[in-house]
Design an enzyme around this catalytic site. Sequence first.
Site: not given
Length: 126
Positions: A43, A45, A54, A56, A87
């Site tokens: 991830n 940010e 994310c 993924e 998510c």
Amino acid sequence: MNIREKLFESAQRAAANAYCPYSRFAVGAAVYADDGRIYCGCNVENVSYPVGTCAESGAIAAMVCGGGRKIIEMIIFADANKLVSPCGACRQRIKEFSAENTLVHLADAGGIRKTFTIDELLPFSF
Ligand code: THU
């Protein structure tokens, strides 16, 4: 070391590189793709919170850029008390590059804890 062990190590290593100063929740993802390679993401940010991405998403982008097109299996790793589960948006991203038998493993420092098919994670998908 078999491919799943390598995948686990890759996801764990990816999490160690996560950029997550806001949530302090590091996530790593590793994809074993149809080209026989492993692709990773963590991830990333941002001070503008919604801009963060994310793990993924990063792993799938790396796979596509590297030439992979199908996820054979993937591991999502977080060294946390609670298992990290993708998510909704990432479930759709995973679905796009999945086959019927694609497996999504959720892992922590102790190893793989749960395994799902993408249909279990995203039933009746678009
Ligand atoms: N996160 C992921 O990277 N993958 C998931 O499956 C769930 C959540 C990230 C997003 C954010 O940077 C942090 O974890 C806390 O939500």
